[in-house]
Motif scaffolding. Structure first.
Motif, PDB file in Angstrom:
ATOM      1  N   VAL A   1       3.382   6.604   1.463  1.00 26.92           N
ATOM      2  CA  VAL A   1       3.518   5.539   0.429  1.00 26.92           C
ATOM      3  C   VAL A   1       4.775   5.451  -0.344  1.00 26.92           C
ATOM      4  O   VAL A   1       5.580   6.474  -0.369  1.00 26.92           O
ATOM      5  CB  VAL A   1       2.263   5.685  -0.535  1.00 26.92           C
ATOM      6  CG1 VAL A   1       0.881   5.780  -0.136  1.00 26.92           C
ATOM      7  CG2 VAL A   1       2.879   6.893  -1.382  1.00 26.92           C
ATOM      8  N   LEU A   2       5.168   4.501  -0.933  1.00 31.78           N
ATOM      9  CA  LEU A   2       6.155   4.151  -1.668  1.00 31.78           C
ATOM     10  C   LEU A   2       5.941   3.808  -3.001  1.00 31.78           C
ATOM     11  O   LEU A   2       5.229   2.931  -3.278  1.00 31.78           O
ATOM     12  CB  LEU A   2       7.145   3.007  -1.184  1.00 31.78           C
ATOM     13  CG  LEU A   2       8.452   2.610  -2.019  1.00 31.78           C
ATOM     14  CD1 LEU A   2       9.305   3.953  -2.321  1.00 31.78           C
ATOM     15  CD2 LEU A   2       9.197   1.502  -1.465  1.00 31.78           C
ATOM     16  N   GLU A   3       6.424   4.832  -4.087  1.00 33.92           N
ATOM     17  CA  GLU A   3       6.115   4.284  -5.362  1.00 33.92           C
ATOM     18  C   GLU A   3       7.407   4.042  -6.021  1.00 33.92           C
ATOM     19  O   GLU A   3       8.679   4.855  -5.872  1.00 33.92           O
ATOM     20  CB  GLU A   3       5.539   5.566  -6.110  1.00 33.92           C
ATOM     21  CG  GLU A   3       4.202   6.034  -5.633  1.00 33.92           C
ATOM     22  CD  GLU A   3       3.486   7.242  -6.050  1.00 33.92           C
ATOM     23  OE1 GLU A   3       4.069   7.683  -7.361  1.00 33.92           O
ATOM     24  OE2 GLU A   3       2.758   7.773  -5.399  1.00 33.92           O
TER      25      GLU A   3
ATOM     26  N   MET B   1       7.874   7.306   5.289  1.00 31.01           N
ATOM     27  CA  MET B   1       6.850   6.827   5.153  1.00 31.01           C
ATOM     28  C   MET B   1       5.836   6.947   6.377  1.00 31.01           C
ATOM     29  O   MET B   1       4.679   7.359   6.327  1.00 31.01           O
ATOM     30  CB  MET B   1       6.494   5.573   4.504  1.00 31.01           C
ATOM     31  CG  MET B   1       6.886   5.658   3.014  1.00 31.01           C
ATOM     32  SD  MET B   1       6.524   3.876   2.241  1.00 31.01           S
ATOM     33  CE  MET B   1       7.321   2.574   3.216  1.00 31.01           C
TER      34      MET B   1
ATOM     35  N   ASP C   1      -1.837  12.106   5.252  1.00 32.35           N
ATOM     36  CA  ASP C   1      -2.402  10.794   4.742  1.00 32.35           C
ATOM     37  C   ASP C   1      -1.133   9.996   4.959  1.00 32.35           C
ATOM     38  O   ASP C   1       0.005  10.183   5.747  1.00 32.35           O
ATOM     39  CB  ASP C   1      -2.467  10.740   3.364  1.00 32.35           C
ATOM     40  CG  ASP C   1      -3.842  11.592   3.132  1.00 32.35           C
ATOM     41  OD1 ASP C   1      -3.813  12.362   2.074  1.00 32.35           O
ATOM     42  OD2 ASP C   1      -4.619  11.489   3.860  1.00 32.35           O
ATOM     43  N   ASN C   2      -1.569   8.476   4.924  1.00 36.10           N
ATOM     44  CA  ASN C   2      -0.263   7.498   5.096  1.00 36.10           C
ATOM     45  C   ASN C   2       0.836   7.758   4.226  1.00 36.10           C
ATOM     46  O   ASN C   2       0.701   8.008   2.966  1.00 36.10           O
ATOM     47  CB  ASN C   2      -1.055   6.177   4.908  1.00 36.10           C
ATOM     48  CG  ASN C   2      -1.786   5.742   6.179  1.00 36.10           C
ATOM     49  OD1 ASN C   2      -1.784   6.102   7.219  1.00 36.10           O
ATOM     50  ND2 ASN C   2      -2.850   5.184   5.718  1.00 36.10           N
TER      51      ASN C   2
ATOM     52  N   GLU D   1      11.513   3.580   4.905  1.00 34.87           N
ATOM     53  CA  GLU D   1      10.127   3.175   6.066  1.00 34.87           C
ATOM     54  C   GLU D   1      10.131   4.283   6.993  1.00 34.87           C
ATOM     55  O   GLU D   1       8.818   4.914   7.261  1.00 34.87           O
ATOM     56  CB  GLU D   1      10.594   2.111   6.688  1.00 34.87           C
ATOM     57  CG  GLU D   1      10.328   0.738   6.113  1.00 34.87           C
ATOM     58  CD  GLU D   1       8.986   0.454   6.033  1.00 34.87           C
ATOM     59  OE1 GLU D   1       8.020   0.793   6.718  1.00 34.87           O
ATOM     60  OE2 GLU D   1       8.590  -0.579   5.209  1.00 34.87           O
TER      61      GLU D   1
ATOM     62  N   ARG E   1       4.915  10.887   0.854  1.00 34.69           N
ATOM     63  CA  ARG E   1       5.058  10.196  -0.328  1.00 34.69           C
ATOM     64  C   ARG E   1       6.406   9.925  -0.814  1.00 34.69           C
ATOM     65  O   ARG E   1       6.955  11.073  -1.218  1.00 34.69           O
ATOM     66  CB  ARG E   1       3.921  10.700  -1.449  1.00 34.69           C
ATOM     67  CG  ARG E   1       3.845  10.173  -2.771  1.00 34.69           C
ATOM     68  CD  ARG E   1       3.070  10.905  -3.428  1.00 34.69           C
ATOM     69  NE  ARG E   1       3.039  10.399  -5.184  1.00 34.69           N
ATOM     70  CZ  ARG E   1       2.764  11.217  -5.814  1.00 34.69           C
ATOM     71  NH1 ARG E   1       2.492  12.353  -5.881  1.00 34.69           N
ATOM     72  NH2 ARG E   1       2.496  10.512  -7.122  1.00 34.69           N
TER      73      ARG E   1
ATOM     74  N   MET F   1       8.524  -3.419  -1.380  1.00 34.56           N
ATOM     75  CA  MET F   1       8.146  -2.425  -0.281  1.00 34.56           C
ATOM     76  C   MET F   1       6.944  -1.643  -1.028  1.00 34.56           C
ATOM     77  O   MET F   1       6.129  -1.069  -0.190  1.00 34.56           O
ATOM     78  CB  MET F   1       8.922  -1.908   0.233  1.00 34.56           C
ATOM     79  CG  MET F   1       9.999  -2.422   1.174  1.00 34.56           C
ATOM     80  SD  MET F   1      11.491  -1.478   1.636  1.00 34.56           S
ATOM     81  CE  MET F   1      10.663  -0.014   2.416  1.00 34.56           C
ATOM     82  N   ALA F   2       7.036  -1.456  -2.383  1.00 36.03           N
ATOM     83  CA  ALA F   2       6.248  -0.306  -2.920  1.00 36.03           C
ATOM     84  C   ALA F   2       4.622  -0.646  -2.968  1.00 36.03           C
ATOM     85  O   ALA F   2       4.245  -1.822  -3.151  1.00 36.03           O
ATOM     86  CB  ALA F   2       6.694  -0.375  -4.621  1.00 36.03           C
ATOM     87  N   ASN F   3       3.943   0.392  -3.018  1.00 40.86           N
ATOM     88  CA  ASN F   3       2.640   0.416  -2.912  1.00 40.86           C
ATOM     89  C   ASN F   3       2.298   0.411  -4.444  1.00 40.86           C
ATOM     90  O   ASN F   3       1.191   0.089  -4.702  1.00 40.86           O
ATOM     91  CB  ASN F   3       2.034   1.531  -2.182  1.00 40.86           C
ATOM     92  CG  ASN F   3       2.274   1.711  -0.806  1.00 40.86           C
ATOM     93  OD1 ASN F   3       3.483   2.440  -0.439  1.00 40.86           O
ATOM     94  ND2 ASN F   3       1.680   0.839   0.133  1.00 40.86           N
ATOM     95  N   LYS F   4       3.063   1.111  -5.223  1.00 36.14           N
ATOM     96  CA  LYS F   4       3.075   1.043  -6.608  1.00 36.14           C
ATOM     97  C   LYS F   4       4.316   1.153  -7.587  1.00 36.14           C
ATOM     98  O   LYS F   4       5.232   1.729  -7.100  1.00 36.14           O
ATOM     99  CB  LYS F   4       2.361   2.510  -6.978  1.00 36.14           C
ATOM    100  CG  LYS F   4       2.046   2.959  -8.174  1.00 36.14           C
ATOM    101  CD  LYS F   4       1.418   4.241  -8.675  1.00 36.14           C
ATOM    102  CE  LYS F   4       1.301   4.846  -9.968  1.00 36.14           C
ATOM    103  NZ  LYS F   4       0.732   6.077 -10.369  1.00 36.14           N
TER     104      LYS F   4
END
Length: 184
Positions: free
Chosen positions: A9-11, A105, A6-7, A102, A110, A134-137
């Motif tokens: 992500v940054l949490e 990711m 999957d893509n 980056e 993840r 930058m975070a997705n969550k």
């Protein structure tokens, strides 16, 4: 749970001292391990308060980790099968962490980074503002003010030292609310 294909992500997990950032990071990483994902954990070389080989929370939770000075060192390991990378004390790393996250990711990894969003002066800490952007969550945690038992969002430095980076625990810091936090 995201898989490697999957893509990426940054949490980001952030908050003041004693808010449970490392505990939450360990909890999330252990869930990934239960889900049969390959996990690598890293912490900044300055954080050897409890162990060199393990990431420890203040309440005794732990997970095996690698001690690194620069996030570039992550790429010295084989990342082909890695699903999740945890990074603790992210605020201590140089701005290179932004580029390295980056790249991770882009590999479909993840990345979960934990760190102080504010220093003891209530100022944004190191690379954390950029990581948060930058975070997705984002998970922002609070502690309990030791003065009034209200919600605490700030790290009160207990010893006089003007260095921004001062690794410590209960001997050096305590959580405080805005009313009881004093910039020393």
């Amino acid at each position: 749970m995201l898989r490697k294909n999957d893509n990426g992500v940054l949490e980001v997990i952030c908050g003041c001292m004693f808010s449970g950032k490392t505990e939450e990071l360990i909890r999330v990483l252990k869930r990934a391990i239960i889900a049969k994902q390959k996990v690598l954990v890293f912490k900044h070389a300055s954080d050897i308060r409890y162990s060199h080989e393990e990431l420890y929370s203040h309440n005794g939770q732990k997970i095996t980790s690698h001690l690194i000075s620069n996030t570039k060192e992550i790429f010295s390991l084989d990342l082909d099968e890695v699903d999740v990378i945890g990074i603790d004390e992210a605020q201590f790393f140089s701005d290179d962490i932004l580029e390295h996250v980056e790249l991770l990711m882009e590999k479909g990894i993840r990345v979960i980074a934990a760190g102080l969003d504010l220093d003891y002066r209530r100022k944004p800490f190191g690379c954390m503002p950029q990581l948060l952007a930058m975070a997705n969550k984002v998970t922002k945690l609070s502690a309990i003010c030791v003065q009034c038992n209200d919600e605490a969002h700030y790290s009160q430095r207990l010893i006089h030292n003007n260095q921004i980076v001062l690794v410590g625990a209960a001997d050096s810091y305590e959580p405080r609310c805005r009313k009881h936090h004093k910039i020393t």
